[in-house]
Design a protein around this motif. Structure first.
Motif, PDB file in Angstrom:
ATOM      1  N   ALA A 180       0.815  -1.265  -0.004  1.00 20.06           N
ATOM      2  CA  ALA A 180      -0.065   0.055  -0.017  1.00 20.06           C
ATOM      3  C   ALA A 180       0.999   1.175   0.125  1.00 20.06           C
ATOM      4  O   ALA A 180       0.542   2.104  -0.617  1.00 20.06           O
ATOM      5  CB  ALA A 180      -0.767  -0.095   1.244  1.00 20.06           C
ATOM      6  N   ASP A 181       1.879   1.202   0.952  1.00 19.46           N
ATOM      7  CA  ASP A 181       2.834   2.391   0.808  1.00 19.46           C
ATOM      8  C   ASP A 181       3.472   2.667  -0.363  1.00 19.46           C
ATOM      9  O   ASP A 181       3.771   3.767  -0.688  1.00 19.46           O
ATOM     10  CB  ASP A 181       4.063   2.202   1.899  1.00 19.46           C
ATOM     11  N   LYS A 182       3.853   1.347  -1.192  1.00 17.21           N
ATOM     12  CA  LYS A 182       4.673   1.601  -2.559  1.00 17.21           C
ATOM     13  C   LYS A 182       3.612   2.216  -3.415  1.00 17.21           C
ATOM     14  O   LYS A 182       4.151   3.150  -4.193  1.00 17.21           O
ATOM     15  CB  LYS A 182       5.079   0.307  -2.910  1.00 17.21           C
ATOM     16  N   ILE A 183       2.454   1.921  -3.570  1.00 18.53           N
ATOM     17  CA  ILE A 183       1.332   2.358  -4.384  1.00 18.53           C
ATOM     18  C   ILE A 183       1.185   4.070  -4.074  1.00 18.53           C
ATOM     19  O   ILE A 183       1.288   4.737  -4.997  1.00 18.53           O
ATOM     20  CB  ILE A 183       0.194   1.938  -4.171  1.00 18.53           C
ATOM     21  N   GLN A 184       1.256   4.430  -2.969  1.00 14.70           N
ATOM     22  CA  GLN A 184       1.105   5.782  -2.590  1.00 14.70           C
ATOM     23  C   GLN A 184       2.447   6.405  -2.852  1.00 14.70           C
ATOM     24  O   GLN A 184       2.388   7.844  -3.406  1.00 14.70           O
ATOM     25  CB  GLN A 184       0.637   6.017  -0.718  1.00 14.70           C
ATOM     26  N   GLU A 185       3.474   5.774  -2.714  1.00 11.82           N
ATOM     27  CA  GLU A 185       4.697   6.322  -2.821  1.00 11.82           C
ATOM     28  C   GLU A 185       4.767   6.727  -4.512  1.00 11.82           C
ATOM     29  O   GLU A 185       5.062   7.950  -5.099  1.00 11.82           O
ATOM     30  CB  GLU A 185       5.888   5.511  -2.563  1.00 11.82           C
ATOM     31  N   LYS A 186       4.629   5.814  -5.229  1.00 13.21           N
ATOM     32  CA  LYS A 186       4.413   6.034  -6.494  1.00 13.21           C
ATOM     33  C   LYS A 186       3.455   7.014  -7.231  1.00 13.21           C
ATOM     34  O   LYS A 186       3.809   7.839  -8.145  1.00 13.21           O
ATOM     35  CB  LYS A 186       4.010   4.683  -7.364  1.00 13.21           C
ATOM     36  N   LEU A 187       2.232   6.963  -6.642  1.00 20.25           N
ATOM     37  CA  LEU A 187       1.304   7.893  -6.970  1.00 20.25           C
ATOM     38  C   LEU A 187       1.734   9.296  -6.862  1.00 20.25           C
ATOM     39  O   LEU A 187       1.461  10.472  -7.551  1.00 20.25           O
ATOM     40  CB  LEU A 187      -0.133   7.862  -6.319  1.00 20.25           C
ATOM     41  N   LYS A 188       2.442   9.486  -5.680  1.00 20.52           N
ATOM     42  CA  LYS A 188       3.031  10.817  -5.298  1.00 20.52           C
ATOM     43  C   LYS A 188       4.123  11.344  -5.980  1.00 20.52           C
ATOM     44  O   LYS A 188       4.133  12.232  -6.648  1.00 20.52           O
ATOM     45  CB  LYS A 188       3.595  10.912  -3.838  1.00 20.52           C
ATOM     46  N   GLN A 189       5.037  10.594  -6.660  1.00 18.55           N
ATOM     47  CA  GLN A 189       6.106  10.673  -7.513  1.00 18.55           C
ATOM     48  C   GLN A 189       5.318  11.135  -9.077  1.00 18.55           C
ATOM     49  O   GLN A 189       5.833  12.303  -9.657  1.00 18.55           O
ATOM     50  CB  GLN A 189       6.957   9.553  -7.895  1.00 18.55           C
ATOM     51  N   LYS A 190       4.492  10.434  -9.299  1.00 16.61           N
ATOM     52  CA  LYS A 190       3.534  10.872 -10.772  1.00 16.61           C
ATOM     53  C   LYS A 190       2.877  12.245 -10.521  1.00 16.61           C
ATOM     54  O   LYS A 190       3.038  13.043 -11.451  1.00 16.61           O
ATOM     55  CB  LYS A 190       2.472   9.640 -11.043  1.00 16.61           C
ATOM     56  N   GLU A 191       2.394  12.419  -9.367  1.00 17.61           N
ATOM     57  CA  GLU A 191       1.866  13.854  -9.195  1.00 17.61           C
ATOM     58  C   GLU A 191       2.660  14.772  -9.466  1.00 17.61           C
ATOM     59  O   GLU A 191       2.774  15.963  -9.893  1.00 17.61           O
ATOM     60  CB  GLU A 191       0.989  14.008  -8.025  1.00 17.61           C
ATOM     61  N   LEU A 192       4.074  14.734  -8.758  1.00 12.77           N
ATOM     62  CA  LEU A 192       5.071  15.629  -8.865  1.00 12.77           C
ATOM     63  C   LEU A 192       5.547  16.039  -9.950  1.00 12.77           C
ATOM     64  O   LEU A 192       5.705  16.930 -10.560  1.00 12.77           O
ATOM     65  CB  LEU A 192       6.260  15.045  -7.818  1.00 12.77           C
ATOM     66  N   SER A 193       5.908  14.628 -10.929  1.00 10.95           N
ATOM     67  CA  SER A 193       6.267  14.982 -12.182  1.00 10.95           C
ATOM     68  C   SER A 193       5.109  15.504 -13.101  1.00 10.95           C
ATOM     69  O   SER A 193       5.770  16.191 -14.089  1.00 10.95           O
ATOM     70  CB  SER A 193       6.741  13.454 -12.822  1.00 10.95           C
ATOM     71  N   SER A 194       4.015  15.272 -12.856  1.00  9.85           N
ATOM     72  CA  SER A 194       2.867  15.793 -13.944  1.00  9.85           C
ATOM     73  C   SER A 194       2.809  17.191 -13.464  1.00  9.85           C
ATOM     74  O   SER A 194       2.116  17.988 -14.328  1.00  9.85           O
ATOM     75  CB  SER A 194       1.689  15.145 -13.817  1.00  9.85           C
ATOM     76  N   SER A 195       3.131  17.736 -12.327  1.00 10.90           N
ATOM     77  CA  SER A 195       3.044  19.148 -12.239  1.00 10.90           C
ATOM     78  C   SER A 195       4.041  19.877 -12.439  1.00 10.90           C
ATOM     79  O   SER A 195       4.145  20.885 -12.223  1.00 10.90           O
ATOM     80  CB  SER A 195       2.493  19.368 -10.394  1.00 10.90           C
ATOM     81  N   ASP A 196       5.200  19.102 -12.815  1.00 15.01           N
ATOM     82  CA  ASP A 196       6.403  20.206 -13.158  1.00 15.01           C
ATOM     83  C   ASP A 196       6.126  20.930 -14.236  1.00 15.01           C
ATOM     84  O   ASP A 196       5.446  20.559 -15.381  1.00 15.01           O
ATOM     85  CB  ASP A 196       7.600  19.157 -13.581  1.00 15.01           C
TER      86      ASP A 196
END
Length: 196
Positions: A180-196
């Motif tokens: 579950a933590d890994k999913i949340q971590e990946k989702l966070k990374q995706k949000e960061l990269s898409s807001s760049d």
């Protein structure tokens, strides 16, 4: 459910097949398709056409091709076809693109980390025992495939209601907090990269 949509997915898959993939696919179907026909096949879509004529491929029947693609190590293309199928299951299917992306990320993480806990997760996601048994029969030894099949069935059942947070909650209920933590971590990374 549009046939032209389905054909464009098949065409896309055909274009992404390497020559060696096509040869491997032809080898796998050689018992069903005559030698002469096989020799005339030069592209993926020609092969798909023959499978369609034989009733082994269609808009609501893509499992056989998904399986073949996985056997030639093209899980990426198999997943593309599986996801298309899931999206077509319900005419009211209206998952937002964002939620679909999140679910794809969660599916990937769960596939790589779930292992033998797949039944436990399946029960938490309220999939019946018959459904779980049928998944187990289809993939007796391949746990990654089992996890993929489980999530595909869940997405079919939930349709537009399918949500990543439901998967994360079910994982936590099964004490699978690391996944579950890994999913949340990946989702966070995706949000960061898409807001760049």
């Amino acid at each position: 459910m549009s046939a032209s949509n389905f054909n464009s997915v098949l065409l896309d898959i055909s274009n992404k097949l390497k020559a060696e993939n096509l040869e491997q696919l032809k080898f796998l179907v050689r018992d069903h398709i005559g030698k002469q026909k096989l020799e005339r096949i030069k592209t993926g879509h020609q092969l798909f056409e023959i499978l369609t004529e034989r009733g082994q491929l269609g808009q609501d029947n893509a499992d056989y091709l998904c399986q073949l693609l996985r056997q030639v190590q093209r899980d990426d293309l198999s997943e593309k076809l599986s996801n298309w199928e899931v999206q077509q299951e319900d005419p009211k299917y209206s998952l937002s693109d964002t939620e679909r992306d999140k679910l794809d990320i969660a599916t990937e993480v769960i596939r790589d980390n779930l292992g033998r806990n797949w039944r436990k997760l399946g029960r938490k996601l309220r999939l019946g025992e018959t459904k779980l048994e049928s998944i187990a029969t289809r993939h007796p030894t391949d746990l990654e495939e089992t996890a993929m099949e489980l999530l595909k069935e869940w997405r079919k059942i939930r349709g537009p209601e399918a949500q990543t947070k439901e998967l994360i909650a079910a994982l936590r209920d099964c004490q699978l907090n690391l996944t579950a933590d890994k999913i949340q971590e990946k989702l966070k990374q995706k949000e960061l990269s898409s807001s760049d």
